[in-house]
Write a protein that holds these residues in place. Structure first.
Motif, PDB file in Angstrom:
ATOM      1  N   ASP A 162      15.567 -67.619  73.153  1.00  0.00           N
ATOM      2  CA  ASP A 162      14.385 -67.159  73.895  1.00  0.00           C
ATOM      3  C   ASP A 162      13.433 -66.465  72.945  1.00  0.00           C
ATOM      4  O   ASP A 162      13.854 -65.614  72.154  1.00  0.00           O
ATOM      5  N   TYR A 163      12.149 -66.782  73.045  1.00  0.00           N
ATOM      6  CA  TYR A 163      11.132 -66.045  72.288  1.00  0.00           C
ATOM      7  C   TYR A 163      10.580 -64.913  73.151  1.00  0.00           C
ATOM      8  O   TYR A 163      10.318 -65.113  74.352  1.00  0.00           O
ATOM      9  N   ALA A 164      10.375 -63.752  72.514  1.00  0.00           N
ATOM     10  CA  ALA A 164       9.759 -62.617  73.209  1.00  0.00           C
ATOM     11  C   ALA A 164       8.936 -61.819  72.208  1.00  0.00           C
ATOM     12  O   ALA A 164       9.044 -62.024  70.991  1.00  0.00           O
ATOM     13  N   VAL A 165       8.128 -60.902  72.738  1.00  0.00           N
ATOM     14  CA  VAL A 165       7.314 -60.020  71.889  1.00  0.00           C
ATOM     15  C   VAL A 165       8.147 -58.769  71.589  1.00  0.00           C
ATOM     16  O   VAL A 165       8.808 -58.240  72.490  1.00  0.00           O
ATOM     17  N   ALA A 166       8.127 -58.311  70.331  1.00  0.00           N
ATOM     18  CA  ALA A 166       8.911 -57.131  69.946  1.00  0.00           C
ATOM     19  C   ALA A 166       7.988 -55.939  69.691  1.00  0.00           C
ATOM     20  O   ALA A 166       6.909 -56.095  69.105  1.00  0.00           O
ATOM     21  N   ILE A 167       8.422 -54.770  70.141  1.00  0.00           N
ATOM     22  CA  ILE A 167       7.667 -53.532  69.880  1.00  0.00           C
ATOM     23  C   ILE A 167       8.638 -52.419  69.474  1.00  0.00           C
ATOM     24  O   ILE A 167       9.853 -52.543  69.685  1.00  0.00           O
ATOM     25  N   ARG A 168       8.051 -51.337  68.916  1.00  0.00           N
ATOM     26  CA  ARG A 168       8.895 -50.191  68.568  1.00  0.00           C
ATOM     27  C   ARG A 168       9.557 -49.653  69.834  1.00  0.00           C
ATOM     28  O   ARG A 168       8.948 -49.667  70.906  1.00  0.00           O
ATOM     29  N   LYS A 169      10.771 -49.151  69.710  1.00  0.00           N
ATOM     30  CA  LYS A 169      11.476 -48.600  70.875  1.00  0.00           C
ATOM     31  C   LYS A 169      10.724 -47.392  71.432  1.00  0.00           C
ATOM     32  O   LYS A 169      10.078 -46.665  70.675  1.00  0.00           O
ATOM     33  N   GLY A 170      10.811 -47.222  72.736  1.00  0.00           N
ATOM     34  CA  GLY A 170      10.238 -46.031  73.356  1.00  0.00           C
ATOM     35  C   GLY A 170       8.747 -46.114  73.628  1.00  0.00           C
ATOM     36  O   GLY A 170       8.042 -45.112  73.520  1.00  0.00           O
ATOM     37  N   ARG A 171       8.228 -47.285  73.951  1.00  0.00           N
ATOM     38  CA  ARG A 171       6.820 -47.415  74.345  1.00  0.00           C
ATOM     39  C   ARG A 171       6.747 -48.166  75.684  1.00  0.00           C
ATOM     40  O   ARG A 171       6.268 -49.308  75.759  1.00  0.00           O
ATOM     41  N   PRO A 172       7.243 -47.514  76.773  1.00  0.00           N
ATOM     42  CA  PRO A 172       7.395 -48.225  78.058  1.00  0.00           C
ATOM     43  C   PRO A 172       6.088 -48.774  78.626  1.00  0.00           C
ATOM     44  O   PRO A 172       6.094 -49.833  79.261  1.00  0.00           O
ATOM     45  N   GLU A 173       4.957 -48.071  78.389  1.00  0.00           N
ATOM     46  CA  GLU A 173       3.693 -48.569  78.969  1.00  0.00           C
ATOM     47  C   GLU A 173       3.252 -49.854  78.290  1.00  0.00           C
ATOM     48  O   GLU A 173       2.754 -50.782  78.933  1.00  0.00           O
ATOM     49  N   LEU A 174       3.410 -49.877  76.981  1.00  0.00           N
ATOM     50  CA  LEU A 174       3.052 -51.090  76.233  1.00  0.00           C
ATOM     51  C   LEU A 174       3.965 -52.244  76.668  1.00  0.00           C
ATOM     52  O   LEU A 174       3.503 -53.360  76.914  1.00  0.00           O
ATOM     53  N   LEU A 175       5.253 -51.956  76.800  1.00  0.00           N
ATOM     54  CA  LEU A 175       6.205 -53.001  77.203  1.00  0.00           C
ATOM     55  C   LEU A 175       5.838 -53.557  78.585  1.00  0.00           C
ATOM     56  O   LEU A 175       5.872 -54.774  78.801  1.00  0.00           O
ATOM     57  N   LYS A 176       5.442 -52.652  79.481  1.00  0.00           N
ATOM     58  CA  LYS A 176       5.068 -53.074  80.837  1.00  0.00           C
ATOM     59  C   LYS A 176       3.838 -53.997  80.787  1.00  0.00           C
ATOM     60  O   LYS A 176       3.793 -55.024  81.460  1.00  0.00           O
TER      61      LYS A 176
END
Ligand code: GLN
Length: 245
Positions: A199-213
């Motif tokens: 599966d491909y997904a976008v990765a971000i630094r841990k602990g950024r829930p608003e960006l992840l949402k």
């Protein structure tokens, strides 16, 4: 007073600790991976760029995209050099220890690229052979972990396929879409079926829930309204045309 507060935030941002509201959303990618990201002249374009541009719009931010080697993509979001990493990145348990992943946007996998005068029959046949891969990828992991041997590393799928054509490796393992692009017009090369499901997904630094949402919402929307399917078709066609040139 306001100006001082702004200066403090801007200074903090320079070391990657605090996000400045006025900063554009910074995407990091590796643009040798058509149709997900590739160069149109000097411009980085592709499916992943479109996805991240929509995330920036949703957040009311500007947008910037930078190109590095694949093995520098995830470190860039961990260090805060970039906000979002999108580079046909496969979700893996190892990577999950270091970054947060969005919901997946594509299910795909890796394949074996082979020369028709040395036909590929089964993964057993790969053992002990010289296998070309792009460094830092799940194809590299496959050779290390499933075959228990060292791969021949290249900086891009196209470079690995060039090594196959030159006889410097016996097989190449790569993600199916860039592999398809690489063998376009090469009548002596062919592809196996999938040897993994990824599966491909976008990765971000841990602990950024608003960006992840915001990323998850974007992915749900572009899947539902047909934009993702449209980009896949359009960028596959464009990358194939560039290969024809
Ligand atoms: N999907 C593969 C991985 O995540 C390859 C990605 C790439 O080379 N851009 O390792």
């Amino acid at each position: 007073m306001k100006r001082i507060a702004f200066a403090v935030i801007a200074a903090a941002c320079a070391c990657g600790c605090v996000q400045n509201e006025d900063e554009p959303l910074k995407m990091i990618t590796e643009a040798t991976f058509p149709p997900y990201e590739f160069m149109r002249g000097q411009e980085i374009v592709g499916i992943d760029v479109e996805i991240c541009r929509v995330v920036a719009q949703k957040l009311g931010k500007g947008f910037k995209c930078e190109n590095v080697d694949f093995d520098s993509v995830i470190p860039a979001v961990i260090s805060g050099k970039a906000d979002v990493a999108a580079a046909g990145i496969t979700v893996t348990d190892d990577r999950k220890k270091n970054v947060d992943f969005s919901i997946p946007y594509v299910t795909t996998g890796i394949v074996v690229v082979y020369s028709k005068n040395n036909p590929y029959t089964s993964t057993e046949q790969l053992k002990g052979k010289r296998i070309g891969v792009q460094g830092g990828t799940t194809s590299e992991n496959y050779v290390l972990e499933q075959l228990g041997q060292e791969p021949e590393r290249s900086r891009s799928p196209a470079e690995a396929v060039a090594a196959l054509k030159a006889g410097r490796v016996d097989f190449v393992i790569a993600d199916i879409d860039p592999a398809k692009n690489c063998i376009k017009g090469e009548s002596d090369l062919s592809l196996s079926d999938f040897i993994t499901s990824e599966d491909y997904a976008v990765a971000i630094r841990k602990g950024r829930p608003e960006l992840l949402k915001a990323i998850d919402e974007t992915i749900s929307e572009i899947k539902a309204d047909g934009r993702l399917a449209k980009w896949i078709a359009e960028y596959t066609a464009e990358a194939d045309r560039l290969k024809d040139k």
